[in-house]
Write a protein that holds these residues in place. Structure first.
Motif, PDB file in Angstrom:
ATOM      1  N   ASP A   1     -10.041   1.412  -1.318  1.00  0.00           N
ATOM      2  CA  ASP A   1      -9.209   1.799  -0.176  1.00  0.00           C
ATOM      3  C   ASP A   1     -10.074   1.967   1.067  1.00  0.00           C
ATOM      4  O   ASP A   1     -11.279   1.729   1.044  1.00  0.00           O
TER       5      ASP A   1
ATOM      6  N   TRP B   1      -1.718  -4.507  -9.847  1.00  0.00           N
ATOM      7  CA  TRP B   1      -2.190  -4.696  -8.475  1.00  0.00           C
ATOM      8  C   TRP B   1      -1.340  -5.742  -7.754  1.00  0.00           C
ATOM      9  O   TRP B   1      -0.975  -5.550  -6.598  1.00  0.00           O
TER      10      TRP B   1
ATOM     11  N   LEU C   1       1.887  -4.157  -6.874  1.00  0.00           N
ATOM     12  CA  LEU C   1       1.662  -3.224  -5.773  1.00  0.00           C
ATOM     13  C   LEU C   1       1.489  -3.970  -4.454  1.00  0.00           C
ATOM     14  O   LEU C   1       2.050  -3.580  -3.422  1.00  0.00           O
ATOM     15  N   ALA C   2       0.724  -5.050  -4.501  1.00  0.00           N
ATOM     16  CA  ALA C   2       0.495  -5.849  -3.287  1.00  0.00           C
ATOM     17  C   ALA C   2       1.814  -6.452  -2.785  1.00  0.00           C
ATOM     18  O   ALA C   2       2.072  -6.480  -1.575  1.00  0.00           O
TER      19      ALA C   2
ATOM     20  N   SER D   1       3.779  -3.754  -1.239  1.00  0.00           N
ATOM     21  CA  SER D   1       3.130  -3.452   0.034  1.00  0.00           C
ATOM     22  C   SER D   1       3.582  -4.432   1.116  1.00  0.00           C
ATOM     23  O   SER D   1       3.922  -4.035   2.241  1.00  0.00           O
ATOM     24  N   ARG D   2       3.609  -5.701   0.782  1.00  0.00           N
ATOM     25  CA  ARG D   2       4.051  -6.731   1.746  1.00  0.00           C
ATOM     26  C   ARG D   2       5.525  -6.530   2.124  1.00  0.00           C
ATOM     27  O   ARG D   2       5.884  -6.584   3.285  1.00  0.00           O
TER      28      ARG D   2
ATOM     29  N   GLU E   1       7.375  -3.838   2.000  1.00  0.00           N
ATOM     30  CA  GLU E   1       7.650  -2.601   2.728  1.00  0.00           C
ATOM     31  C   GLU E   1       6.802  -2.444   3.983  1.00  0.00           C
ATOM     32  O   GLU E   1       7.024  -1.516   4.757  1.00  0.00           O
TER      33      GLU E   1
ATOM     34  N   VAL F   1       3.694  -1.538   4.112  1.00  0.00           N
ATOM     35  CA  VAL F   1       2.892  -0.322   3.930  1.00  0.00           C
ATOM     36  C   VAL F   1       1.623  -0.716   3.184  1.00  0.00           C
ATOM     37  O   VAL F   1       1.689  -1.477   2.215  1.00  0.00           O
ATOM     38  N   PRO F   2       0.478  -0.217   3.600  1.00  0.00           N
ATOM     39  CA  PRO F   2      -0.763  -0.548   2.890  1.00  0.00           C
ATOM     40  C   PRO F   2      -0.711  -0.093   1.426  1.00  0.00           C
ATOM     41  O   PRO F   2      -0.141   0.959   1.116  1.00  0.00           O
ATOM     42  N   PRO F   3      -1.305  -0.867   0.523  1.00  0.00           N
ATOM     43  CA  PRO F   3      -1.320  -0.483  -0.889  1.00  0.00           C
ATOM     44  C   PRO F   3      -1.877   0.920  -1.118  1.00  0.00           C
ATOM     45  O   PRO F   3      -1.367   1.666  -1.951  1.00  0.00           O
TER      46      PRO F   3
ATOM     47  N   ASP G   1      -1.591   3.501   0.740  1.00  0.00           N
ATOM     48  CA  ASP G   1      -0.555   4.495   1.040  1.00  0.00           C
ATOM     49  C   ASP G   1       0.424   4.614  -0.123  1.00  0.00           C
ATOM     50  O   ASP G   1       0.860   5.717  -0.476  1.00  0.00           O
ATOM     51  N   LEU G   2       0.773   3.475  -0.720  1.00  0.00           N
ATOM     52  CA  LEU G   2       1.680   3.495  -1.866  1.00  0.00           C
ATOM     53  C   LEU G   2       1.049   4.232  -3.050  1.00  0.00           C
ATOM     54  O   LEU G   2       1.709   5.012  -3.736  1.00  0.00           O
TER      55      LEU G   2
END
Length: 94
Positions: A4, A17, A20-21, A24-25, A27, A29-31, A33-34
């Motif tokens: 991070d 991952w 999550l990625a 992240s895309r 929403e 929002v950076p991974p 932050d999630l």
């Protein structure tokens, strides 16, 4: 291994991952932050469960000295159920 913005490393399996990625895309929002949000929620839930367990633990035995409960548990449960059934009948819930 994923890193991070603070340089702390977290090992996440590739499939998680990728999911999550993708989230992240979608929403925006950076991974990281999630992940922080997920960890925060997890810890909050664990703390709630711990508090509940402590409260439950403290409640064990609180009725042990009650004289009115020193009888057959089946009779007591049936009496309590009949009380509930009577309330339900009075309220038209049966």
């Amino acid at each position: 291994m994923n890193t991070d913005s603070t340089g702390r490393e977290v090992r996440i399996p590739a499939t998680e991952w990728e999911a999550l990625a993708e989230l992240s895309r979608r929403e925006g929002v950076p991974p990281a932050d999630l992940v922080r949000e997920a960890v925060r929620r997890y810890l909050d839930k664990k703390n709630e469960l711990l508090k509940a367990r402590r409260a439950l633990s403290k409640s064990f035995g609180v009725w042990k000295d009650r004289e009115d409960l020193q009888r057959d548990s089946l009779d007591l449960v049936n009496e309590l159920r009949e009380d509930w059934n009577e309330r339900a009948r009075r309220l038209g819930l049966d």
